[in-house]
Design a protein around this motif. Structure first.
Motif, PDB file in Angstrom:
ATOM      1  N   LEU A  52       0.883  -1.369   0.037  1.00 34.69           N
ATOM      2  CA  LEU A  52       0.080   0.137  -0.141  1.00 34.69           C
ATOM      3  C   LEU A  52       1.006   1.125  -0.176  1.00 34.69           C
ATOM      4  O   LEU A  52       1.812   1.349   0.784  1.00 34.69           O
ATOM      5  N   LEU A  53       0.800   2.102  -1.157  1.00 33.12           N
ATOM      6  CA  LEU A  53       1.822   3.084  -1.150  1.00 33.12           C
ATOM      7  C   LEU A  53       1.107   4.442  -0.900  1.00 33.12           C
ATOM      8  O   LEU A  53       0.000   4.770  -1.712  1.00 33.12           O
ATOM      9  N   ARG A  76      -4.455 -10.520   5.438  1.00 35.50           N
ATOM     10  CA  ARG A  76      -3.721 -10.040   6.422  1.00 35.50           C
ATOM     11  C   ARG A  76      -2.949  -8.640   5.995  1.00 35.50           C
ATOM     12  O   ARG A  76      -2.326  -8.452   5.037  1.00 35.50           O
ATOM     13  N   VAL A  77      -3.221  -7.757   6.821  1.00 37.27           N
ATOM     14  CA  VAL A  77      -2.645  -6.367   6.686  1.00 37.27           C
ATOM     15  C   VAL A  77      -1.779  -6.029   7.821  1.00 37.27           C
ATOM     16  O   VAL A  77      -1.892  -6.088   8.975  1.00 37.27           O
ATOM     17  N   GLU A  78      -0.367  -5.672   7.476  1.00 30.56           N
ATOM     18  CA  GLU A  78       0.557  -5.050   8.504  1.00 30.56           C
ATOM     19  C   GLU A  78       0.832  -3.746   8.206  1.00 30.56           C
ATOM     20  O   GLU A  78       1.367  -3.302   7.040  1.00 30.56           O
ATOM     21  N   TRP A  79       0.571  -2.855   9.096  1.00 26.57           N
ATOM     22  CA  TRP A  79       0.679  -1.248   8.841  1.00 26.57           C
ATOM     23  C   TRP A  79       1.990  -0.842   9.318  1.00 26.57           C
ATOM     24  O   TRP A  79       2.640  -1.387  10.294  1.00 26.57           O
ATOM     25  N   HIS A  80       2.830   0.111   8.383  1.00 35.03           N
ATOM     26  CA  HIS A  80       4.074   0.486   8.900  1.00 35.03           C
ATOM     27  C   HIS A  80       3.854   2.007   9.424  1.00 35.03           C
ATOM     28  O   HIS A  80       4.967   2.538   9.782  1.00 35.03           O
ATOM     29  N   THR A 100       1.491  -3.336   4.124  1.00 37.72           N
ATOM     30  CA  THR A 100       1.873  -4.480   3.318  1.00 37.72           C
ATOM     31  C   THR A 100       0.629  -5.454   3.604  1.00 37.72           C
ATOM     32  O   THR A 100       0.176  -5.855   4.582  1.00 37.72           O
ATOM     33  N   VAL A 101      -0.118  -6.089   2.485  1.00 40.65           N
ATOM     34  CA  VAL A 101      -1.219  -6.531   2.481  1.00 40.65           C
ATOM     35  C   VAL A 101      -0.786  -7.965   1.801  1.00 40.65           C
ATOM     36  O   VAL A 101      -0.294  -8.263   0.882  1.00 40.65           O
ATOM     37  N   VAL A 105      -3.745 -14.013  -4.172  1.00 38.95           N
ATOM     38  CA  VAL A 105      -3.729 -12.954  -5.259  1.00 38.95           C
ATOM     39  C   VAL A 105      -5.110 -12.385  -5.672  1.00 38.95           C
ATOM     40  O   VAL A 105      -5.204 -11.197  -5.916  1.00 38.95           O
ATOM     41  N   ARG A 106      -5.773 -13.564  -6.029  1.00 44.97           N
ATOM     42  CA  ARG A 106      -7.108 -12.933  -6.272  1.00 44.97           C
ATOM     43  C   ARG A 106      -7.978 -12.009  -5.340  1.00 44.97           C
ATOM     44  O   ARG A 106      -8.570 -11.247  -5.794  1.00 44.97           O
ATOM     45  N   ASN A 107      -7.908 -12.609  -4.045  1.00 47.16           N
ATOM     46  CA  ASN A 107      -8.418 -11.837  -3.098  1.00 47.16           C
ATOM     47  C   ASN A 107      -7.723 -10.291  -2.922  1.00 47.16           C
ATOM     48  O   ASN A 107      -8.667  -9.491  -2.488  1.00 47.16           O
ATOM     49  N   LEU A 108      -6.282 -10.340  -3.011  1.00 50.08           N
ATOM     50  CA  LEU A 108      -5.684  -9.069  -3.014  1.00 50.08           C
ATOM     51  C   LEU A 108      -6.607  -7.891  -4.072  1.00 50.08           C
ATOM     52  O   LEU A 108      -6.745  -6.918  -3.589  1.00 50.08           O
ATOM     53  N   LEU A 109      -6.715  -8.455  -5.348  1.00 53.77           N
ATOM     54  CA  LEU A 109      -7.275  -7.591  -6.172  1.00 53.77           C
ATOM     55  C   LEU A 109      -8.803  -7.619  -5.954  1.00 53.77           C
ATOM     56  O   LEU A 109      -9.437  -6.215  -6.439  1.00 53.77           O
TER      57      LEU A 109
END
Length: 303
Positions: A52-53, A76-80, A100-101, A105-109
């Motif tokens: 995630l940018l 899963r989401v990891e926040w920076h 970072t998620v 890959v199908r679910n990410l999109l």
């Protein structure tokens, strides 16, 4: 640096959210993919990760909604970067790595656009809210800045949450939270006094009553009738200062004075007065720009 001026000192604002927001997120996902997911079919469900940018300057807000989108899709989401923090991509070559998620890959999109739209909108409101609050503080205003109920149907919770992250008061959330008697209520009931008395009888001691007033005379009538808050609506800056001072001298702390009506970053400083308890404006959540985010899947290493 986090900027949640209005946040409870001890708590995480995400803990305010009702459980029903998860159903709302499910409805968003269903709306975006009501039938076949053709793009998802193309990529399959191999494990992947995406960055995630943050691509424009603004305050990060909307983390619980972003998290829930991907939780429902087994990701899963990891926040920076912490929610409430100012993102400045100019310090990282124009793109700040916010989170970072990881997941199929199908679910990410599948979750990408729903999650990004919500985050961008919520962050835009937090950013705009905090900018106006900062301006008022610099002008010497010590009291409350609030939003309004002019929110998007079905998206109110996100917009109110953005205001909180930006450090401002979200104002009432719905018609059941506080009685606000506007001009139409007054005209329909016959008088301010009659409307306030009826509202007090219906709501009892626990529901505050606010009256929208077009003049100092109306504000005094509302206070005399028992209103808890009088709103000076569409007054001039000088008119606000005179009326607010007069109301405080006559009624002291028994009545809160709110100012509203067309207030923006360009003119709000002219309404600053320590006699005004609340400055409310829809400019912090209507017509507000987005904070730009993108989600980029990390390419597979070539074998």
């Amino acid at each position: 640096m986090a900027v949640q001026e209005g946040a409870p000192a001890h708590g995480n604002l995400a803990h305010l959210l009702p459980s029903g927001y998860k159903r709302t997120v499910a409805a968003w996902l269903e709306e975006d993919a009501p039938a076949f997911d053709y793009g998802g079919f193309v990529v399959g469900d191999d494990p992947a990760e995406a960055k995630l940018l943050g691509k424009s300057k603004g305050i990060l807000a909307g983390v619980p909604f972003f998290d829930e989108v991907f939780k429902q899709l087994d990701c899963r989401v990891e926040w920076h970067i912490k929610e409430g923090t100012l993102i400045d991509p100019s310090t990282s070559n124009g793109k700040a790595h916010v989170a970072t998620v990881r997941g199929p890959v199908r679910n990410l999109l599948l979750g990408e656009r729903v999650a990004l739209n919500t985050l961008a909108r919520c962050s835009g409101i937090a950013t705009k809210s905090n900018r106006l609050l900062t301006l008022l503080r610099a002008a010497g205003y010590p009291n409350t800045l609030a939003g309004t109920r002019k929110t998007t149907p079905g998206f109110r919770l996100v917009e109110k949450y953005g205001m909180l992250i930006g450090g401002v008061d979200p104002h009432r959330h719905d018609l059941s939270q506080m009685t606000m008697l506007k001009d139409n209520h007054i005209w329909a009931s016959g008088s301010i006094t009659r409307a306030v008395k009826a509202a007090k009888a219906a709501g009892g001691f626990s529901v505050k009553v606010e009256v929208e007033c077009q003049s100092l005379e109306e504000a005094n009538e509302a206070a005399e009738a028992g209103a808890d808050i009088v709103m000076l609506d569409n007054f001039t800056g000088e008119g606000v200062k005179v009326a607010a001072k007069s109301l405080k001298e006559r009624w002291g702390g028994r009545v809160l004075v709110e100012v509203s009506g067309g207030l923006t970053e360009e003119n709000v400083e002219g309404f600053v007065s320590s006699d005004v308890d609340i400055v409310s404006t829809s400019s912090i959540h209507q017509g507000v720009g987005y904070v730009d985010f993108s989600l980029k899947v990390v390419p597979k290493a070539k074998s």
